[in-house]
Design an enzyme around this catalytic site. Structure first.
Site, PDB file in Angstrom:
ATOM      1  N   GLU A  97      -9.859   7.647 -12.959  1.00 44.00           N
ATOM      2  CA  GLU A  97     -11.058   6.841 -13.135  1.00 44.00           C
ATOM      3  C   GLU A  97     -11.906   6.837 -11.863  1.00 44.00           C
ATOM      4  O   GLU A  97     -11.378   6.812 -10.751  1.00 44.00           O
ATOM      5  CB  GLU A  97     -10.669   5.411 -13.512  1.00 44.00           C
ATOM      6  CG  GLU A  97      -9.850   5.399 -14.787  1.00 44.00           C
ATOM      7  CD  GLU A  97      -9.613   4.013 -15.366  1.00 44.00           C
ATOM      8  OE1 GLU A  97      -9.163   3.941 -16.501  1.00 44.00           O
ATOM      9  OE2 GLU A  97      -9.886   3.005 -14.677  1.00 44.00           O
ATOM     10  N   CYS A 110     -16.596   4.734  -6.116  1.00 44.16           N
ATOM     11  CA  CYS A 110     -15.188   4.495  -5.793  1.00 44.16           C
ATOM     12  C   CYS A 110     -14.377   5.653  -6.385  1.00 44.16           C
ATOM     13  O   CYS A 110     -14.350   5.850  -7.599  1.00 44.16           O
ATOM     14  CB  CYS A 110     -14.775   3.148  -6.394  1.00 44.16           C
ATOM     15  SG  CYS A 110     -13.079   2.724  -6.029  1.00 44.16           S
ATOM     16  N   CYS A 117       0.123   6.029  -8.522  1.00 35.99           N
ATOM     17  CA  CYS A 117       0.369   5.720  -7.105  1.00 35.99           C
ATOM     18  C   CYS A 117       1.848   5.420  -6.932  1.00 35.99           C
ATOM     19  O   CYS A 117       2.468   4.828  -7.810  1.00 35.99           O
ATOM     20  CB  CYS A 117      -0.470   4.502  -6.696  1.00 35.99           C
ATOM     21  SG  CYS A 117      -0.415   4.145  -4.928  1.00 35.99           S
ATOM     22  N   CYS A 121       2.318  -1.597  -4.988  1.00 33.14           N
ATOM     23  CA  CYS A 121       1.913  -2.907  -4.476  1.00 33.14           C
ATOM     24  C   CYS A 121       1.934  -3.881  -5.658  1.00 33.14           C
ATOM     25  O   CYS A 121       1.489  -3.549  -6.753  1.00 33.14           O
ATOM     26  CB  CYS A 121       0.515  -2.835  -3.866  1.00 33.14           C
ATOM     27  SG  CYS A 121       0.446  -1.750  -2.436  1.00 33.14           S
ATOM     28  N   CYS A 124      -1.323  -4.699  -7.890  1.00 29.93           N
ATOM     29  CA  CYS A 124      -2.232  -3.606  -8.252  1.00 29.93           C
ATOM     30  C   CYS A 124      -1.772  -2.924  -9.530  1.00 29.93           C
ATOM     31  O   CYS A 124      -0.617  -2.492  -9.619  1.00 29.93           O
ATOM     32  CB  CYS A 124      -2.304  -2.598  -7.109  1.00 29.93           C
ATOM     33  SG  CYS A 124      -3.377  -1.193  -7.486  1.00 29.93           S
TER      34      CYS A 124
END
Ligand code: SAH
Length: 376
Positions: A97, A110, A117, A121, A124
């Site tokens: 995205e 962005c 990932c 975290c 997130c």
């Protein structure tokens, strides 16, 4: 359908040096690289046959071995606040995205650096969906290429093109160092997008050795996702902290300004109700920055938490965020509150999930939600 893999070189991802090597290998002069970069990135051209300052025979030579092959737009949507999101489908079927955030005086893109990932975290949603792979440099720069082309065709929605890029989409950019840096080379290159080094920002959760490497290799601005004022709390919120604790992270931030022309490192601090948003946390932050001697070199962005399904966290209320900001400012810290944008289309910070193939059902659910919203 997954597109067949091509053996041709994808010119989209070549920075100036790699493009020069490409032309030299073809037996051509290296200045051809600048012409090609200009066609591809400045003019947004994808047909090599239309590069009119190349002779027919040179064009044929290029087409025989190379192509300009951007990934396709799977779908896109615009939020009521003007924020625009592209879901981009890669050749292996994964989706990423990219989000454009128009403001009065600038337009920020962005950009994602990985499919998913690994850092996990706790607050997130990208981290919760798992990790598939690093993006190639062509797939990273393609996000700016696609946005620039599509915004220039779409003046009705956005009258301002991309003036800033933040590597704050999906993934940890410093874990994909070479490809990210090559793509950022193109963002800064005058023959391509010509963005100033102050307008290209890489955000990291704190991969300390790569921060030192970045300082040597690139001029871009740095943002660090801090989110906690002490190791105990940061170990929970950003597990990478167990490997590179706060003291080491602060030292790497400090090192980033050794060259006088770098102004600030941005410290990102997400506001989680009752977790890290109390006055005492703000005071601990001031002490940390003072002890590590970075107070005058940082600016803090307070980011209201953007919730996503199944998260245990909640956004701090406005009064708490304002109070936190006041304490930091009274401690001589440059501090702003980041405005949340694009929430309605799941395009806000931490809400980007793309789609990691065959991973979690949750990612699919979110993807469906975006599809549905698109139809509304
Ligand atoms: N891995 C990099 C870049 C991606 S995240 C990094 O950690 O910096 C970009 C920013 O959005 C980071 O500061 C991240 O912590 C923040 N973020 C992540 N999830 C969020 C959420 N749910 N709400 C608000 N901000 C979030």
């Amino acid at each position: 359908m997954i597109a067949p893999k091509s053996d041709k070189i994808n010119l989209l991802g070549l920075n100036r040096q790699a493009m020069q090597d490409f032309f030299v290998a073809l037996g051509e002069k290296s200045y051809r690289a600048e012409q090609a970069l200009k066609w591809i990135h400045f003019h947004g051209m994808r047909e090599i046959e239309m590069m009119t300052n190349f002779s027919k025979s040179l064009r044929e030579k290029i087409v025989a071995v190379a192509e300009i092959n951007p990934p396709e737009i799977a779908f896109e949507s615009t939020a009521p606040d003007g924020t625009h999101k592209w879901v981009i489908k890669l050749k292996d079927g994964n989706c990423i995205e990219t989000v454009f955030i128009p403001e009065k005086t600038r337009g920020t893109l962005c950009v994602s650096s990985q499919v998913g990932c690994v850092l996990n975290c706790d607050f997130c949603s990208t981290g919760k969906q798992g990790f598939s792979r690093n993006l190639e440099s062509a797939e990273i720069i393609a996000q700016l290429w696609i946005a620039t082309r599509s915004l220039s065709h779409n003046k009705a929605i956005h009258d301002r093109a991309v003036t800033n890029v933040v590597m704050m989409g999906m993934g940890e950019p410093l874990l994909n160092f070479d490809n990210v840096v090559r793509a950022m080379d193109l963002m800064l290159d005058d023959f391509c997008y010509g963005l100033s080094k102050r307008r290209v920002t890489l955000s990291t959760a704190g991969l300390v050795p790569a921060m030192y490497q970045l300082r040597e290799r690139s001029d871009v601005s740095l943002a660090v996702s801090l989110h906690a004022p002490n190791d105990e709390l940061r170990n929970i919120l950003v597990p990478l902290n167990k490997k590179y604790p706060l003291k080491e992270l602060m030292r790497a931030c400090k090192d980033y300004f050794k060259d006088a022309n770098r102004r600030y490192v941005t410290i990102e601090y997400i506001m989680l109700a009752g977790i890290n948003d109390q006055p005492d946390h703000a005071r601990q932050l001031i002490k940390l920055f003072k002890d590590e001697d970075v107070l005058s070199k940082i600016k803090v962005n307070l980011i209201p938490f953007n919730p996503f399904p199944n998260t245990i966290y909640q956004r701090s209320d406005q009064a708490t965020i304002d109070r936190f900001q006041e304490i930091l400012m009274a401690g001589n810290i440059n501090c702003i509150i980041r405005k949340t944008r694009g929430e309605k289309i799941d395009a806000a910070c931490g809400q980007l999930v793309g789609q990691v193939r065959d991973r979690t059902r949750r990612a699919e659910r979110l993807q469906k939600k975006v599809l549905l919203q698109d139809k509304l």
